[in-house]
Design an enzyme around this catalytic site. Sequence first.
Site, PDB file in Angstrom:
ATOM      1  N   HIS A  14       0.865  -1.162   0.113  1.00  0.00           N
ATOM      2  CA  HIS A  14       0.038  -0.072  -0.093  1.00  0.00           C
ATOM      3  C   HIS A  14       0.871   1.152   0.064  1.00  0.00           C
ATOM      4  CE1 HIS A  14      -4.375  -0.255  -0.001  1.00  0.00           C
ATOM      5  NE2 HIS A  14      -4.470   0.765   0.551  1.00  0.00           N
ATOM      6  N   ASP A  28      -3.314   7.398  -1.946  1.00  0.00           N
ATOM      7  CA  ASP A  28      -4.319   7.041  -2.416  1.00  0.00           C
ATOM      8  C   ASP A  28      -3.878   6.369  -3.912  1.00  0.00           C
ATOM      9  OD1 ASP A  28      -6.928   7.004  -3.272  1.00  0.00           O
ATOM     10  OD2 ASP A  28      -7.292   9.029  -3.992  1.00  0.00           O
ATOM     11  N   GLY A  29      -4.904   5.827  -4.438  1.00  0.00           N
ATOM     12  CA  GLY A  29      -4.799   5.031  -5.749  1.00  0.00           C
ATOM     13  C   GLY A  29      -4.077   3.737  -5.846  1.00  0.00           C
ATOM     14  N   GLY A  85      -5.226   0.747  -5.079  1.00  0.00           N
ATOM     15  CA  GLY A  85      -5.775  -0.425  -6.152  1.00  0.00           C
ATOM     16  C   GLY A  85      -5.640  -0.036  -7.378  1.00  0.00           C
ATOM     17  N   ARG A  86      -6.056   1.211  -7.984  1.00  0.00           N
ATOM     18  CA  ARG A  86      -5.894   1.318  -9.267  1.00  0.00           C
ATOM     19  C   ARG A  86      -4.379   1.194  -9.983  1.00  0.00           C
ATOM     20  NH1 ARG A  86      -8.182   7.034  -8.326  1.00  0.00           N
ATOM     21  NH2 ARG A  86      -8.220   6.531  -6.126  1.00  0.00           N
ATOM     22  N   ARG A 142      -3.587  -2.786 -10.003  1.00  0.00           N
ATOM     23  CA  ARG A 142      -4.310  -3.367 -10.901  1.00  0.00           C
ATOM     24  C   ARG A 142      -3.626  -2.867 -12.249  1.00  0.00           C
ATOM     25  NH1 ARG A 142      -8.543  -2.257  -7.449  1.00  0.00           N
ATOM     26  NH2 ARG A 142      -9.111  -0.075  -8.936  1.00  0.00           N
TER      27      ARG A 142
END
Length: 223
Positions: A132, A136-137, A139-140, A143
């Site tokens: 992590h 922010d971002g 997950g994006r 992927r």
Amino acid sequence: MVDEQRVRHSEAEEAAVVDSDLERATREAANSLLQAERVRNCVLDALDGQPFKLRPSRILDLNRVAIDGLDAYAGNFRPAGIKIGESKHIPPEGHLVPEFVEELCDYVNENWEKRTAIHLASFVMWRLNWIHPFTDGNGRTSRATSYLVLCVKLGMLLPGSQSIPEQIVANRRPYYNALEGADRRHEALGSFPENIVEKMEELMSGMLAEQLRNTHQHANGAR
């Protein structure tokens, strides 16, 4: 009731630079298209003969594109700790992030010829979420990086009307379950056993089959 689409949303120190929900949604949609184009161009570069190595700089760039104009730390590793809503996993402290990302890249590069495309893409998907590394971002970025590794390893821009990242966004629960399964296995063993991302591999394989099935149906005139 917790919104299943937000169940693992990052909880970092306030770094957002957009207040309006509508403005944020509009920017996220535009950034998503730019990030997909960035992945496409990276794959084409590799297919054109440019040597491919997964580097922290590439992961940072994919995050910058994803959250540009949305977060003050776009394209930079988070400076402090972070929590993941509704998840038992506690990501490493901020000062450890660069080391863990470098380790991730080394794993992919050193196992490029030894492991399958599905395994490498699945490992990237899980490990980036485990680290992590961004405010922010996450997950994006995970992927996009995973899909980039999958395409380059397979030596093609994968066809299909609903890509693996798009399938995950449409139904996140199996994705979360696969991430949490790998988290538990890693916590119990403290290492990278061969089957650590077994559930993610099963999920990725199924989604790849679905993506290619959609292409086959389209080729045969199905709508």
